[in-house]
Design a protein around this motif. Structure first.
Motif, PDB file in Angstrom:
ATOM      1  N   TRP A  74       1.003  -0.962  -0.082  1.00 41.27           N
ATOM      2  CA  TRP A  74       0.044  -0.012   0.076  1.00 41.27           C
ATOM      3  C   TRP A  74       0.855   1.150  -0.013  1.00 41.27           C
ATOM      4  O   TRP A  74       2.052   1.092   0.335  1.00 41.27           O
ATOM      5  N   ARG A  75       0.375   2.335  -0.498  1.00 43.37           N
ATOM      6  CA  ARG A  75       0.957   3.673  -0.655  1.00 43.37           C
ATOM      7  C   ARG A  75       0.617   4.558   0.784  1.00 43.37           C
ATOM      8  O   ARG A  75      -0.427   4.125   1.285  1.00 43.37           O
ATOM      9  N   LEU A  76       1.439   5.447   1.159  1.00 37.29           N
ATOM     10  CA  LEU A  76       1.350   6.289   2.148  1.00 37.29           C
ATOM     11  C   LEU A  76      -0.339   6.628   2.242  1.00 37.29           C
ATOM     12  O   LEU A  76      -0.960   6.812   3.287  1.00 37.29           O
ATOM     13  N   SER A  77      -0.718   7.288   0.921  1.00 34.46           N
ATOM     14  CA  SER A  77      -1.952   7.755   0.856  1.00 34.46           C
ATOM     15  C   SER A  77      -3.133   6.926   1.357  1.00 34.46           C
ATOM     16  O   SER A  77      -3.997   7.203   1.813  1.00 34.46           O
ATOM     17  N   THR A  78      -3.001   5.622   0.908  1.00 32.16           N
ATOM     18  CA  THR A  78      -3.811   4.310   1.395  1.00 32.16           C
ATOM     19  C   THR A  78      -3.951   4.466   3.112  1.00 32.16           C
ATOM     20  O   THR A  78      -4.974   4.365   3.431  1.00 32.16           O
ATOM     21  N   PHE A  79      -2.748   4.491   3.495  1.00 31.72           N
ATOM     22  CA  PHE A  79      -2.816   4.395   4.996  1.00 31.72           C
ATOM     23  C   PHE A  79      -3.405   5.728   5.612  1.00 31.72           C
ATOM     24  O   PHE A  79      -4.227   5.676   6.530  1.00 31.72           O
ATOM     25  N   GLU A  80      -2.993   6.936   5.141  1.00 28.79           N
ATOM     26  CA  GLU A  80      -3.498   7.945   5.454  1.00 28.79           C
ATOM     27  C   GLU A  80      -5.177   7.865   5.584  1.00 28.79           C
ATOM     28  O   GLU A  80      -5.929   8.698   6.264  1.00 28.79           O
ATOM     29  N   HIS A  81      -5.823   7.267   4.376  1.00 30.76           N
ATOM     30  CA  HIS A  81      -7.145   7.139   4.269  1.00 30.76           C
ATOM     31  C   HIS A  81      -7.862   6.539   5.466  1.00 30.76           C
ATOM     32  O   HIS A  81      -9.001   6.832   5.837  1.00 30.76           O
ATOM     33  N   TYR A  82      -7.016   5.593   6.018  1.00 26.95           N
ATOM     34  CA  TYR A  82      -7.705   4.723   7.060  1.00 26.95           C
ATOM     35  C   TYR A  82      -7.180   5.352   8.664  1.00 26.95           C
ATOM     36  O   TYR A  82      -7.345   4.754   9.683  1.00 26.95           O
ATOM     37  N   LEU A  83      -6.623   6.572   8.468  1.00 27.26           N
ATOM     38  CA  LEU A  83      -6.241   7.034   9.911  1.00 27.26           C
ATOM     39  C   LEU A  83      -7.315   7.303  11.025  1.00 27.26           C
ATOM     40  O   LEU A  83      -6.896   6.809  12.101  1.00 27.26           O
ATOM     41  N   ASP A  84      -8.347   7.233  10.609  1.00 25.51           N
ATOM     42  CA  ASP A  84      -9.567   7.260  11.535  1.00 25.51           C
ATOM     43  C   ASP A  84     -10.387   5.976  11.951  1.00 25.51           C
ATOM     44  O   ASP A  84     -11.312   5.838  12.415  1.00 25.51           O
ATOM     45  N   ALA A  85      -9.904   5.122  11.085  1.00 26.06           N
ATOM     46  CA  ALA A  85     -10.576   3.569  11.178  1.00 26.06           C
ATOM     47  C   ALA A  85     -10.344   3.143  12.654  1.00 26.06           C
ATOM     48  O   ALA A  85      -9.456   3.333  13.118  1.00 26.06           O
ATOM     49  N   PRO A  86     -11.468   2.500  13.489  1.00 28.91           N
ATOM     50  CA  PRO A  86     -11.390   2.176  14.737  1.00 28.91           C
ATOM     51  C   PRO A  86     -10.265   1.310  14.884  1.00 28.91           C
ATOM     52  O   PRO A  86      -9.673   1.129  15.987  1.00 28.91           O
ATOM     53  N   GLY A  87     -10.080   0.113  13.795  1.00 27.81           N
ATOM     54  CA  GLY A  87      -9.206  -0.776  14.336  1.00 27.81           C
ATOM     55  C   GLY A  87      -7.523  -0.625  13.475  1.00 27.81           C
ATOM     56  O   GLY A  87      -7.041  -1.659  13.214  1.00 27.81           O
ATOM     57  N   PHE A  88      -7.142   0.700  13.337  1.00 30.43           N
ATOM     58  CA  PHE A  88      -5.996   0.907  12.931  1.00 30.43           C
ATOM     59  C   PHE A  88      -5.044   0.922  13.977  1.00 30.43           C
ATOM     60  O   PHE A  88      -4.909   2.142  14.607  1.00 30.43           O
ATOM     61  N   LEU A  89      -4.341  -0.101  14.447  1.00 27.85           N
ATOM     62  CA  LEU A  89      -3.632  -0.307  15.586  1.00 27.85           C
ATOM     63  C   LEU A  89      -2.069  -0.433  15.220  1.00 27.85           C
ATOM     64  O   LEU A  89      -1.581  -1.084  14.334  1.00 27.85           O
TER      65      LEU A  89
END
Length: 160
Positions: free
Chosen positions: A34-49
């Motif tokens: 995945w690219r950085l932008s994909t991870f940025e998209h999920y920053l507020d996901a409840p299970g991004f730990l």
């Protein structure tokens, strides 16, 4: 050198400052990262730990692994979706992946999810073994799911 086990690592929600470490682990772990932008998209996901590395204080190496999990609605119920999970190579095999997965499942359940799902490559026996041992079962197959044309197995498990 002994490899620390996951019990001594701190599990916590991701912070923006963790993303470069996450991207480095992703690049070392997957053929099609995945690219950085994909991870940025999920920053507020409840299970991004993330799981902090109990033995590393080197800049950029303080994260042992991460999991990205989100919630979705399926037929009126909340279902958790484990989207990505990786542990840096030096910490693989010591329970870090299991700890991340269990943390994400607990978070999803606390957010009202009644089940969880994920996709995995049929060829990834290490991941499939982890998922089997935590209650996931094959529910289907998605043909040509991955960019290289490989199918994905759809795995599910009940929560609660």
């Amino acid at each position: 050198m002994t490899v620390p086990d996951a019990a001594s690592a701190r599990l916590r929600p991701v912070e923006r400052a963790d993303l470069y470490a996450v991207v480095r682990i992703e690049a070392r772990t997957f053929e099609e990262p995945w690219r950085l932008s994909t991870f940025e998209h999920y920053l507020d996901a409840p299970g991004f730990l993330v799981l902090e590395d109990p033995e590393s204080d080197a800049v950029g190496e303080s994260i042992a692994g991460y999991v990205v999990a989100s919630l979705m609605r399926v037929g009126g119920t909340r279902v958790g979706h484990i989207k990505d999970l990786a542990v840096k190579p030096a910490r693989q095999g010591a329970g870090f992946g299991r700890r991340l997965l269990q943390g994400a499942l607990g978070t999803l359940e606390s957010q009202g999810a009644t089940a969880a799902r994920l996709e995995v490559r049929p060829s990834n026996e290490v991941a499939r073994s982890l998922y089997r041992s935590t209650g996931f079962a094959v529910a289907g197959r998605k043909e040509q799911y991955y960019p290289n044309g490989e199918d994905a197995l759809l795995l599910t498990r009940e929560l609660g």
